[in-house]
Design a protein around this motif. Sequence first.
Motif, PDB file in Angstrom:
ATOM      1  N   GLN A  70       0.833  -1.205   0.000  1.00  0.00           N
ATOM      2  CA  GLN A  70       0.000   0.000   0.000  1.00  0.00           C
ATOM      3  C   GLN A  70       0.868   1.255   0.000  1.00  0.00           C
ATOM      4  O   GLN A  70       1.979   1.273   0.523  1.00  0.00           O
ATOM      5  CB  GLN A  70      -0.919  -0.001   1.221  1.00  0.00           C
ATOM      6  N   ASP A  71       0.316   2.307  -0.573  1.00  0.00           N
ATOM      7  CA  ASP A  71       1.002   3.594  -0.610  1.00  0.00           C
ATOM      8  C   ASP A  71       0.631   4.399   0.639  1.00  0.00           C
ATOM      9  O   ASP A  71      -0.457   4.243   1.210  1.00  0.00           O
ATOM     10  CB  ASP A  71       0.623   4.368  -1.871  1.00  0.00           C
ATOM     11  N   ILE A  72       1.540   5.284   1.045  1.00  0.00           N
ATOM     12  CA  ILE A  72       1.432   5.965   2.334  1.00  0.00           C
ATOM     13  C   ILE A  72       1.290   7.471   2.109  1.00  0.00           C
ATOM     14  O   ILE A  72       1.937   8.052   1.222  1.00  0.00           O
ATOM     15  CB  ILE A  72       2.675   5.683   3.200  1.00  0.00           C
ATOM     16  N   PHE A  73       0.462   8.094   2.922  1.00  0.00           N
ATOM     17  CA  PHE A  73       0.302   9.554   2.893  1.00  0.00           C
ATOM     18  C   PHE A  73       0.636  10.086   4.285  1.00  0.00           C
ATOM     19  O   PHE A  73      -0.057   9.794   5.259  1.00  0.00           O
ATOM     20  CB  PHE A  73      -1.136   9.940   2.533  1.00  0.00           C
ATOM     21  N   LEU A  74       1.732  10.877   4.389  1.00  0.00           N
ATOM     22  CA  LEU A  74       2.153  11.450   5.658  1.00  0.00           C
ATOM     23  C   LEU A  74       1.646  12.879   5.766  1.00  0.00           C
ATOM     24  O   LEU A  74       1.986  13.733   4.930  1.00  0.00           O
ATOM     25  CB  LEU A  74       3.683  11.434   5.773  1.00  0.00           C
ATOM     26  N   LEU A  75       0.818  13.136   6.759  1.00  0.00           N
ATOM     27  CA  LEU A  75       0.293  14.477   7.010  1.00  0.00           C
ATOM     28  C   LEU A  75       1.083  15.093   8.148  1.00  0.00           C
ATOM     29  O   LEU A  75       1.141  14.537   9.254  1.00  0.00           O
ATOM     30  CB  LEU A  75      -1.188  14.411   7.371  1.00  0.00           C
ATOM     31  N   SER A  76       1.685  16.241   7.875  1.00  0.00           N
ATOM     32  CA  SER A  76       2.563  16.839   8.866  1.00  0.00           C
ATOM     33  C   SER A  76       2.538  18.353   8.739  1.00  0.00           C
ATOM     34  O   SER A  76       2.242  18.907   7.670  1.00  0.00           O
ATOM     35  CB  SER A  76       3.990  16.339   8.674  1.00  0.00           C
ATOM     36  N   GLN A  77       2.847  19.030   9.837  1.00  0.00           N
ATOM     37  CA  GLN A  77       3.108  20.458   9.767  1.00  0.00           C
ATOM     38  C   GLN A  77       4.197  20.725   8.727  1.00  0.00           C
ATOM     39  O   GLN A  77       5.034  19.857   8.475  1.00  0.00           O
ATOM     40  CB  GLN A  77       3.611  20.984  11.117  1.00  0.00           C
ATOM     41  N   PRO A  78       4.221  21.923   8.140  1.00  0.00           N
ATOM     42  CA  PRO A  78       5.355  22.245   7.265  1.00  0.00           C
ATOM     43  C   PRO A  78       6.667  22.092   8.029  1.00  0.00           C
ATOM     44  O   PRO A  78       6.788  22.522   9.171  1.00  0.00           O
ATOM     45  CB  PRO A  78       5.102  23.712   6.896  1.00  0.00           C
ATOM     46  N   GLY A  79       7.613  21.451   7.415  1.00  0.00           N
ATOM     47  CA  GLY A  79       8.893  21.223   8.066  1.00  0.00           C
ATOM     48  C   GLY A  79       9.546  19.956   7.551  1.00  0.00           C
ATOM     49  O   GLY A  79       8.969  19.209   6.749  1.00  0.00           O
ATOM     50  N   PRO A  80      10.756  19.672   8.012  1.00  0.00           N
ATOM     51  CA  PRO A  80      11.526  18.553   7.447  1.00  0.00           C
ATOM     52  C   PRO A  80      11.207  17.187   8.046  1.00  0.00           C
ATOM     53  O   PRO A  80      11.723  16.185   7.549  1.00  0.00           O
ATOM     54  CB  PRO A  80      12.971  18.952   7.771  1.00  0.00           C
ATOM     55  N   TYR A  81      10.387  17.118   9.098  1.00  0.00           N
ATOM     56  CA  TYR A  81      10.238  15.839   9.810  1.00  0.00           C
ATOM     57  C   TYR A  81       9.713  14.730   8.907  1.00  0.00           C
ATOM     58  O   TYR A  81      10.275  13.621   8.884  1.00  0.00           O
ATOM     59  CB  TYR A  81       9.327  16.000  11.022  1.00  0.00           C
ATOM     60  N   ALA A  82       8.615  14.965   8.204  1.00  0.00           N
ATOM     61  CA  ALA A  82       8.009  13.893   7.400  1.00  0.00           C
ATOM     62  C   ALA A  82       8.977  13.408   6.329  1.00  0.00           C
ATOM     63  O   ALA A  82       9.076  12.201   6.062  1.00  0.00           O
ATOM     64  CB  ALA A  82       6.708  14.391   6.777  1.00  0.00           C
ATOM     65  N   ARG A  83       9.679  14.332   5.687  1.00  0.00           N
ATOM     66  CA  ARG A  83      10.641  13.925   4.650  1.00  0.00           C
ATOM     67  C   ARG A  83      11.779  13.121   5.264  1.00  0.00           C
ATOM     68  O   ARG A  83      12.216  12.109   4.698  1.00  0.00           O
ATOM     69  CB  ARG A  83      11.183  15.165   3.936  1.00  0.00           C
ATOM     70  N   ARG A  84      12.279  13.541   6.395  1.00  0.00           N
ATOM     71  CA  ARG A  84      13.359  12.800   7.052  1.00  0.00           C
ATOM     72  C   ARG A  84      12.873  11.436   7.547  1.00  0.00           C
ATOM     73  O   ARG A  84      13.640  10.470   7.565  1.00  0.00           O
ATOM     74  CB  ARG A  84      13.934  13.625   8.202  1.00  0.00           C
ATOM     75  N   LEU A  85      11.601  11.364   7.934  1.00  0.00           N
ATOM     76  CA  LEU A  85      11.044  10.065   8.317  1.00  0.00           C
ATOM     77  C   LEU A  85      11.029   9.128   7.116  1.00  0.00           C
ATOM     78  O   LEU A  85      11.379   7.936   7.231  1.00  0.00           O
ATOM     79  CB  LEU A  85       9.627  10.256   8.865  1.00  0.00           C
ATOM     80  N   ALA A  86      10.626   9.647   5.954  1.00  0.00           N
ATOM     81  CA  ALA A  86      10.615   8.818   4.749  1.00  0.00           C
ATOM     82  C   ALA A  86      12.028   8.377   4.381  1.00  0.00           C
ATOM     83  O   ALA A  86      12.254   7.216   3.986  1.00  0.00           O
ATOM     84  CB  ALA A  86       9.977   9.600   3.596  1.00  0.00           C
ATOM     85  N   MET A  87      13.005   9.276   4.516  1.00  0.00           N
ATOM     86  CA  MET A  87      14.386   8.923   4.218  1.00  0.00           C
ATOM     87  C   MET A  87      14.911   7.887   5.213  1.00  0.00           C
ATOM     88  O   MET A  87      15.641   6.950   4.837  1.00  0.00           O
ATOM     89  CB  MET A  87      15.259  10.179   4.251  1.00  0.00           C
ATOM     90  N   THR A  88      14.554   8.043   6.468  1.00  0.00           N
ATOM     91  CA  THR A  88      14.967   7.063   7.476  1.00  0.00           C
ATOM     92  C   THR A  88      14.392   5.686   7.151  1.00  0.00           C
ATOM     93  O   THR A  88      15.077   4.663   7.282  1.00  0.00           O
ATOM     94  CB  THR A  88      14.501   7.517   8.863  1.00  0.00           C
ATOM     95  N   PHE A  89      13.127   5.670   6.717  1.00  0.00           N
ATOM     96  CA  PHE A  89      12.501   4.398   6.351  1.00  0.00           C
ATOM     97  C   PHE A  89      13.236   3.757   5.179  1.00  0.00           C
ATOM     98  O   PHE A  89      13.514   2.542   5.193  1.00  0.00           O
ATOM     99  CB  PHE A  89      11.030   4.637   6.006  1.00  0.00           C
ATOM    100  N   CYS A  90      13.578   4.537   4.167  1.00  0.00           N
ATOM    101  CA  CYS A  90      14.316   3.997   3.022  1.00  0.00           C
ATOM    102  C   CYS A  90      15.672   3.459   3.465  1.00  0.00           C
ATOM    103  O   CYS A  90      16.149   2.423   2.957  1.00  0.00           O
ATOM    104  CB  CYS A  90      14.491   5.083   1.954  1.00  0.00           C
ATOM    105  N   SER A  91      16.314   4.148   4.409  1.00  0.00           N
ATOM    106  CA  SER A  91      17.607   3.677   4.899  1.00  0.00           C
ATOM    107  C   SER A  91      17.465   2.351   5.634  1.00  0.00           C
ATOM    108  O   SER A  91      18.286   1.437   5.465  1.00  0.00           O
ATOM    109  CB  SER A  91      18.232   4.720   5.831  1.00  0.00           C
ATOM    110  N   LEU A  92      16.428   2.197   6.449  1.00  0.00           N
ATOM    111  CA  LEU A  92      16.241   0.982   7.231  1.00  0.00           C
ATOM    112  C   LEU A  92      16.011  -0.226   6.341  1.00  0.00           C
ATOM    113  O   LEU A  92      16.536  -1.321   6.606  1.00  0.00           O
ATOM    114  CB  LEU A  92      15.073   1.148   8.201  1.00  0.00           C
ATOM    115  N   ILE A  93      15.225  -0.071   5.295  1.00  0.00           N
ATOM    116  CA  ILE A  93      14.920  -1.229   4.440  1.00  0.00           C
ATOM    117  C   ILE A  93      15.833  -1.275   3.215  1.00  0.00           C
ATOM    118  O   ILE A  93      15.617  -2.083   2.310  1.00  0.00           O
ATOM    119  CB  ILE A  93      13.437  -1.222   4.015  1.00  0.00           C
ATOM    120  N   ASN A  94      16.837  -0.353   3.182  1.00  0.00           N
ATOM    121  CA  ASN A  94      17.820  -0.318   2.093  1.00  0.00           C
ATOM    122  C   ASN A  94      17.150  -0.168   0.729  1.00  0.00           C
ATOM    123  O   ASN A  94      17.517  -0.820  -0.253  1.00  0.00           O
ATOM    124  CB  ASN A  94      18.682  -1.585   2.105  1.00  0.00           C
ATOM    125  N   SER A  95      16.160   0.684   0.682  1.00  0.00           N
ATOM    126  CA  SER A  95      15.409   0.876  -0.560  1.00  0.00           C
ATOM    127  C   SER A  95      15.920   2.095  -1.314  1.00  0.00           C
ATOM    128  O   SER A  95      16.192   3.147  -0.722  1.00  0.00           O
ATOM    129  CB  SER A  95      13.918   1.054  -0.254  1.00  0.00           C
TER     130      SER A  95
END
Length: 1387
Positions: A70-95
């Motif tokens: 499934q595809d994911i939609f992250l709702l967040s205040q303006p700022g870097p957190y959601a993008r960094r969360l997505a990058m962290t997820f890619c790093s964890l699963i080596n994607s």
Amino acid sequence: MASKRLDRLLQELNPTPSIGQLKLGDIIYDVPTSQNPSRLPHFAETPLNTTDSMNLDNLHFMLQKYLLGQDIFLLSQPGPYARRLAMTFCSLINSEYEYIALHRDVGETELKQGREIRAGGNLVYVDSAAVRAVKFGRILIIEGIEKAERGIMPVLNNLLENREMNLDDGTHIIHSHRHALLGTQSDAEGKLFIPAHRNFRVIAIAAPVPPYSGYPLDPPFRSRFQARFMDPIGALLALTYPSPSHDSDLLKKLRDLILSTQYASESRSALDTVAKTALPAFPQTALQKLVMLLSAFPPPQTLSPGQLARLLLSLHPALVCAPFQAWAMLSSRIEEAGLGPLSAAHVADAGDIGLLGYRARSISRRTPSTACVVFDGPNGVVSLDVSAGPKELCPFPFTGELDFYATERFLGLLTCFLQAHALGWDISYVPPAMSSTASSSTSLLVRVFGQILGYEEEAVHLYKELGGRELLMRRKIQDGGATSWEPSTLVDGAWTGRLVHLSGLDAIGLTAGSLARLTQDREVELWEGKRVVAALPEDQIDSSDLSIAHPSFRIISTSSKSTALRDWLSDEHANMFFPVAAQPMSHDEESDVLLQTGCPPEIVNRLLVLAEKYRQSMSTDDVLKNRKLGTRSLVRIARRVAKFPWDNNLHSLISRSLLAEFLPTTEKMSLDTLLEESEIKKISPAFHPSPVIEGNNLVFPAHASHLQHAEATLIPLFDLTQDTEGVASYVPHMDHFYDNSIQSASMRDLAVDFELLGEHLVLLGNQGVGKNKLIDRLCQLLRRPREYIQLHRDTTVNQLMFQTTLENGIIKYTDSPLLRAIAHGRVIIIDEADKAPEHVVAIFRSLAGQGELTLADGRRLRRVCEREGDIQIHRNFRLILLANRPGYPFLGNHFLQVLGDNFSCHSVSNPDIESERRLLAQLAPELDEDILLRLVGAFQDLRKGYGEGSLTYPYSLRELIAIVRHMRAYPNDTLDNTLRNVFDFDVYRPETIDRLADILQHHGLRVKHVGLDAAREAAQKRVLDLDFQPKPKDEEKQREGNDGSQGQQGGGNRAGGSGGRSSAGVGGKGGYMRLFKGKDVKQLPDDIKRDVSDEVKEQAREMAKQELARRLEELDMNAAGAAGYGALLTAVESHIAQLHDLLEHLAAKEEERVWVKRQTDGELDDSRLTEGLTGEATVYKRRGTAKPELGRPQIKPKRIRFLFDVSGSMYRFQYDGRLQRSLETAVMLMESFNRLSRKDKYVWDMYGHSGDSPDIPLVKVGDSIEEVSRRWAVAEKMSMITQYAFAGDHTVEALEKAATDISKFDGDEHFVIAITDANFARYGITAEDLQGAMNRHPKVKTALVCIGEGAEASWVPKKFPGRAFRVDNTTDIPKVLRGILSQMVDK
């Protein structure tokens, strides 16, 4: 088919090799190897802390959705957190991942495939990030969904739902299961099918709308995602990792404040949301910045109020423009937290400007790319290593002779810059909330900051047309016609470690958000898969697709101050930069700057006194539309006085700088008052002889004046050897120019400014006053070559720079007249500057102010060439912009707001009587001098009538010359027929024709007929005679009777007496009504008036109610009513015409058609010719309605309430005309709004206030006033109420109730305009009372017009600058109110 199934089975039996096993909660996942390591996240360390519980919870959810496909939609205040969360997820699963930042210019090409022409002319298709992700099984991160225009995201709908997409190269992506079932690799039509990789996923990121600005989600698009809301509190805390080892008391208290403010913002009521007075939540990075700042710069035990205010503004810059209530609420919470008092947002001591009380002491070179900055702090010395440029460091502390003042204020701001730089942040220099202030040293700060750190500075001047992609890269065409990409100035600066100054970031609005990833993570996507990453492993240093930003790279963003802060200073902006609040110069500092010009101290003091008063009198909206008296303007005046000490007419110099001649009526009145209070007096203009050429100089002889000494002015002629081609071909030639005093004076002023003082010019004036001829004549006398460009609504920035041609399939650019003028040192005339879009004219700001500009092809315009390819701006180059005066009836764009103080402004007026007479005598010497003098006198009165508002057209010298030329050529034509050449435009404006006839008759010009009658008379002479004698109307006879018309004093049985009691009269006591018969009013003393029993008062009140009710029932339109309304209408007909035209124009402007780009049909867009060569479809533009900016998805009606004073004093003192003028004003408003074709654009009503009530309805919302009788009834009602109203005043209560009522309406803007004749002292009304009423609702703008006794309160306009006005002459009431309304709605 069988082989397909076998391949699929083998893939399942031999999965991708694993590099390890990830266990996250109850999920175990085998982490696969990467097929292309260059597409993995590249960070020195994981972006987010993987031990944080909130981060782990979010990562667990994402892994669940990933495994479910499934595809994911992250709702967040303006700022870097959601993008960094997505990058962290890619790093964890080596994607591997692909990234798209959405903005207003993203189209189908950026989401599917682009086109390129390779060497040899071959067309190839280049996959976008989305296509690469689906082909190779990567995670596609799409950020900024709320910014994508409607109709763009559905391009991805089928890809999200079915994993299918048709591509432009003929291939077709289909679901992997569907692809496995195919028997062949192509169908009958030959289209290739490509399987969507089973690991392809989408992570979308957006801010929730509302409360944030943006477009709502398309339901089909939304339904394809699984949503996850990012807790703002958790995001604030997560970004502070790693946390400091020791929390200071200040950090604890401010952290609690930030978090509690977030909680409060989430629980606010609906009423708070509508009122917008609540304290807004802090940006997502506020706590992160606070922790970094306090860790690097240990704070003192206590902060001063000023230091605390500047710290909070750096954490939450939107507080600069927040309502007063929000700042007061923050101040209260600060004190409750034990942090002490908080100063006002705009007040700071010079010693408090450095954050936390620090001050930069010294800077020294550490390594080729670093420097050591030493700070003196409250707790001792702090030494930090910071990034630096390769150039030699400018000595700091400053030594030697400087070209600027290193004041305490300047050093404090420089310290703030260095502190932000030391923390590794890019900097945003946030201008003051009120942009009408002294200089904030913006350009100087950026320049000096770069010099003391050895930076190579690169300026990027932004404009509205600039798209998100153009910020990062630009297309180029190689010699053989192949297309390619090259880095923009910004990206090139990132690679080389330059200091990039983004000037005018507010001009591109929310498109600036596309740079968020670059400023926050130092990563950005470039062309054809190239990427700038935060860190690069050693084994990938040689990768052609990856690069890193130089560690010294920094961005400083500044504002053009042409856009209101609230429209661009968003949370997103605060998260992208470290904001530094600007601090304008103090009085003493500004004085020192002016004294350095050599201007006498007494002149400097008078200038500053006026400047400070003028700045305080301006509202934010006024500043955006009109000239502001900034420091640069004052320096220009001071330089002029220093060079010509005998020519110190400050009144003229200031009026010219502010273009006082073209200010709205109300602002002109305010300026005149300020000049008078500052003891700057108007000096009558002297006679200026014609200029003559003597040797190598153009000489303007000394003007003749008995009031002041004068000297001749010498202007050197242009050196012919400096531009032989220009002198031969580009010097204007005029066969005839008729010299006159006014234009000789104007030419002298212009020549002094652009030849002796080196200024660039703006010339404004009505049509036909000779702006072009004036400049051409001056260039001819000086032998100055000049180029010429005429602007229009379709002019683009590229057209100003280049002329585009297509030769043999290759696009070529030829330099425009502007670039030729820059290179050869010529004068460039930019005509009709007010007709072009404001963002086009804005490019002249940096060219005139800083002497620099970067072209679309990458070349740079600089005063001194610094790099190969730079174009040097010739020292003789001058810009001269010509435009019509702002406002009605020209209705051009407010282009002055985008130019700032970088131009010397001049108003070009019609000549005075004597100058105009001399000019006409030279033009037509054979005409009788008497007739010329009469014509000149008549046209002077016509212009005066326009200025007063009785005429709607500004008759100019051009029309008068046309009449004289006709009379000279055809002497047998009658004057009636000749005047028709000019006056036939107004045949259907009877009020104008009548006024014209009166003026012509007054000057003895014998004209039988004007207007329609003249046209018909001419037709009759040519065809037949037609005699029409209208039947005279029966006049209503005046009845005589016992009505007291002769007047009486004391009591009696007559109505209309004066000074009596218990009867209808004026000035007496105890009567039930007032009745004025035009005689002198005899007032009884107040003590006698008060000596009336309660019984008599009650009886009188009851009689008044009954009589008023009876009279109102009688209101109906009859002959007398028609005559009465006709008199009111005639008095304000010209005001009605102007106000109606303005309101109609504004309604039309909201729906104004503009060029809509990226269309598939229409006219070819010259800025996308390269894309056209590659075969893209969206290379056209069409005229269409402009789309509203994000955050304002629809334009709502403007809500207006007019309040009229209908108290007893209006009738009692009507001998000064106040009641009659108020009735005329009411008629003006009713007629103007009733005649509108788009009545839905304005929701208005009209109420009265008196001593009896603050809320007397005159015209309610929705009331029909289509019939004349209804409008007459309103006027009669107003008059009658004044007769029966008892003493007292409810001005304050009326203002409060009006603001409360209209604030409930869901409108675009809310206005209350009130008229009062209240004697404030008598009724005990104080400035605080009025201030409370006028500021009751922040979103309601109020204006108060004081007449009669109210006009005697001199403190009113001082306490409420730009919002309250004294009108001593009641005849000005309609004009003033029209000016206020025009000023409020025309923004």
